[in-house]
Design a protein around this motif. Structure first.
Motif, PDB file in Angstrom:
ATOM      1  N   ILE A  63       0.811  -1.290  -0.034  1.00 29.23           N
ATOM      2  CA  ILE A  63       0.087  -0.018  -0.070  1.00 29.23           C
ATOM      3  C   ILE A  63       0.831   1.355  -0.032  1.00 29.23           C
ATOM      4  O   ILE A  63       0.697   2.272  -0.779  1.00 29.23           O
ATOM      5  N   LEU A  64       1.951   1.371   0.885  1.00 32.17           N
ATOM      6  CA  LEU A  64       2.631   2.452   1.010  1.00 32.17           C
ATOM      7  C   LEU A  64       3.346   2.548  -0.192  1.00 32.17           C
ATOM      8  O   LEU A  64       3.549   3.749  -0.796  1.00 32.17           O
ATOM      9  N   VAL A  65       3.950   1.699  -0.884  1.00 33.70           N
ATOM     10  CA  VAL A  65       4.777   2.012  -2.211  1.00 33.70           C
ATOM     11  C   VAL A  65       3.843   2.534  -3.348  1.00 33.70           C
ATOM     12  O   VAL A  65       4.054   3.276  -4.104  1.00 33.70           O
ATOM     13  N   ALA A  66       2.609   1.641  -3.318  1.00 36.32           N
ATOM     14  CA  ALA A  66       1.517   1.895  -4.271  1.00 36.32           C
ATOM     15  C   ALA A  66       1.059   3.691  -4.260  1.00 36.32           C
ATOM     16  O   ALA A  66       0.765   4.073  -5.055  1.00 36.32           O
ATOM     17  N   LEU A  67       1.253   3.880  -3.068  1.00 39.86           N
ATOM     18  CA  LEU A  67       0.736   5.324  -2.815  1.00 39.86           C
ATOM     19  C   LEU A  67       2.079   6.418  -3.009  1.00 39.86           C
ATOM     20  O   LEU A  67       1.761   7.605  -2.659  1.00 39.86           O
ATOM     21  N   GLY A  68       3.090   6.133  -3.337  1.00 37.25           N
ATOM     22  CA  GLY A  68       4.273   6.571  -3.507  1.00 37.25           C
ATOM     23  C   GLY A  68       5.273   6.845  -2.558  1.00 37.25           C
ATOM     24  O   GLY A  68       6.220   7.744  -2.647  1.00 37.25           O
ATOM     25  N   TYR A  69       5.484   6.110  -1.725  1.00 39.26           N
ATOM     26  CA  TYR A  69       6.430   6.101  -0.281  1.00 39.26           C
ATOM     27  C   TYR A  69       7.462   5.024  -0.590  1.00 39.26           C
ATOM     28  O   TYR A  69       7.121   3.966  -1.160  1.00 39.26           O
ATOM     29  N   ASP A  70       8.843   5.218  -0.224  1.00 31.03           N
ATOM     30  CA  ASP A  70       9.643   4.238  -0.190  1.00 31.03           C
ATOM     31  C   ASP A  70       9.612   3.451   0.900  1.00 31.03           C
ATOM     32  O   ASP A  70      10.377   3.784   2.211  1.00 31.03           O
ATOM     33  N   ALA A  71       8.954   2.443   0.876  1.00 34.00           N
ATOM     34  CA  ALA A  71       8.741   1.474   2.259  1.00 34.00           C
ATOM     35  C   ALA A  71       9.088   0.231   1.979  1.00 34.00           C
ATOM     36  O   ALA A  71       8.944  -0.606   2.698  1.00 34.00           O
ATOM     37  N   TRP A  72      10.375   0.294   0.945  1.00 33.29           N
ATOM     38  CA  TRP A  72      10.768  -1.209   0.284  1.00 33.29           C
ATOM     39  C   TRP A  72      11.490  -1.774   1.646  1.00 33.29           C
ATOM     40  O   TRP A  72      12.420  -1.227   2.392  1.00 33.29           O
ATOM     41  N   GLY A  73      11.075  -2.842   2.359  1.00 31.07           N
ATOM     42  CA  GLY A  73      11.765  -3.716   3.262  1.00 31.07           C
ATOM     43  C   GLY A  73      11.592  -2.962   4.715  1.00 31.07           C
ATOM     44  O   GLY A  73      12.458  -3.102   5.569  1.00 31.07           O
TER      45      GLY A  73
END
Length: 330
Positions: free
Chosen positions: A148-158
């Protein structure tokens, strides 16, 4: 001021991926965990399975901690959509179980919109009663939170946490990459939630949005999953400046994740960290929390926050509840 504690429950088929979560004794049992969590929370006994949810190592659900510390707090269950319905009264948000988003959309657009509509209505009404805490139970939720975070444009990888001491970050990242590649171009937050979300994150955000609309300031009781919920709230126009996230010290200190970095990127400024050590417990299953097992879930960070405000004897209450549980299981 009165306090209402809402636990939003549901399932995602992501929890069936071997190795991705320890929020259940086996991948198949993870679909029973949310229902059993709230059944035990409200009644002292699970009803959908024979014993409370445990990790594969036998570490008990955080619902035990939340139950022990919130006996005098009104609790509600909001069912966002899952494979197993709780066998206790619940408010149905009209959702559906979350699918394996590597294979297709996690949710239909219609389900997302129903959960948002119902959750907002509930949240507005709860705001009339006083303070509102919102927790969750959804195995696999830290993986869907990352998506969800990545899809919303945030760098949440790992950067999202894990219920076990060993965070399977590489597996989570590969699952999310596969999902996003399958989804292709995503247009807006509703589509992001449908493609790579789950019903519980949508439900938490929806109730919080309703509380905000009703003039309240909701407390999101949880860890990195609540940062994802805050990102949804922000994307849908909610004022995250009025939101507090209450989490545990185990989440805050988790070197395998980045709770504070994610919160800062999303813009969550109000954070309460409840630093309680369980090393003085008489039970090894409780002491294991200090070794990185469980960390959060079923509103535990919020329950610890409430207990600290009231100066409750936290470890004694938890041990007393665990003794009851052992007696019931025998």
């Amino acid at each position: 001021m009165s306090t209402t504690f809402v636990i939003v429950v549901g399932t995602t088929d992501i929890s069936l991926i071997p190795g991705i979560t320890v929020a259940g004794a086996s991948p198949e049992l993870t679909h029973y965990t949310p229902a059993a969590d709230v059944e035990y929370l409200l009644t002292g006994k699970p009803r959908s399975i024979s014993a409370i949810p445990v990790t594969p190592e036998g570490i008990p659900t955080p619902a035990l901690v939340t139950r022990a510390l919130t006996y005098d707090v009104a609790k509600l269950v909001a069912f966002a959509g899952g494979r197993v319905k709780p066998k206790v009264p619940y408010i149905d948000l009209g959702g559906e179980p979350g699918g394996d988003f590597r294979r297709g959309p996690a949710l239909s657009i219609e389900a997302v919109e129903r959960i948002l509509d119902s959750g907002k209505i509930l949240g507005r009404e709860l705001a009339r009663l006083g303070e509102v805490f919102i927790g969750e139970s959804i195995p696999g939720g830290t993986t869907t939170a990352m998506a969800i975070l990545v899809a919303l444009g945030y760098d949440a990888w790992g950067k999202t946490s894990s219920a076990g001491p060993h965070n399977p970050k590489d597996l989570k990242i590969s699952v999310v990459r596969e999902a996003l590649a399958r989804a292709g171009k995503i247009d807006g937050p509703i589509e992001a939630l449908a493609e790579v979300g789950d019903p519980v994150h949508v439900g938490v955000a929806a109730i919080a949005l309703g509380v905000l609309e009703g003039g309240g300031s909701p407390v999101l009781a949880g860890g990195t999953q609540m940062v994802a919920a805050a990102a949804i709230i922000k994307a849908l126009g909610g004022d995250i400046g009025r939101i507090t996230i209450a989490t545990t010290g185990w989440i805050a200190d988790d070197k395998s994740a980045d709770f504070f970095g994610l919160a800062k990127e999303v813009g969550v400024a109000n954070i309460v960290v409840t630093r309680v050590r369980f090393s003085d417990s008489r039970f090894s299953g409780i002491r294991a929390y200090d070794a990185g097992y469980v960390k959060e879930g079923v509103g535990m960070g919020g329950a610890l926050y409430i207990a600290q405000r009231k100066n409750l004897p936290i470890i004694q209450l938890i041990d007393k509840e665990y003794e009851k549980l052992i007696g019931n299981n025998n």
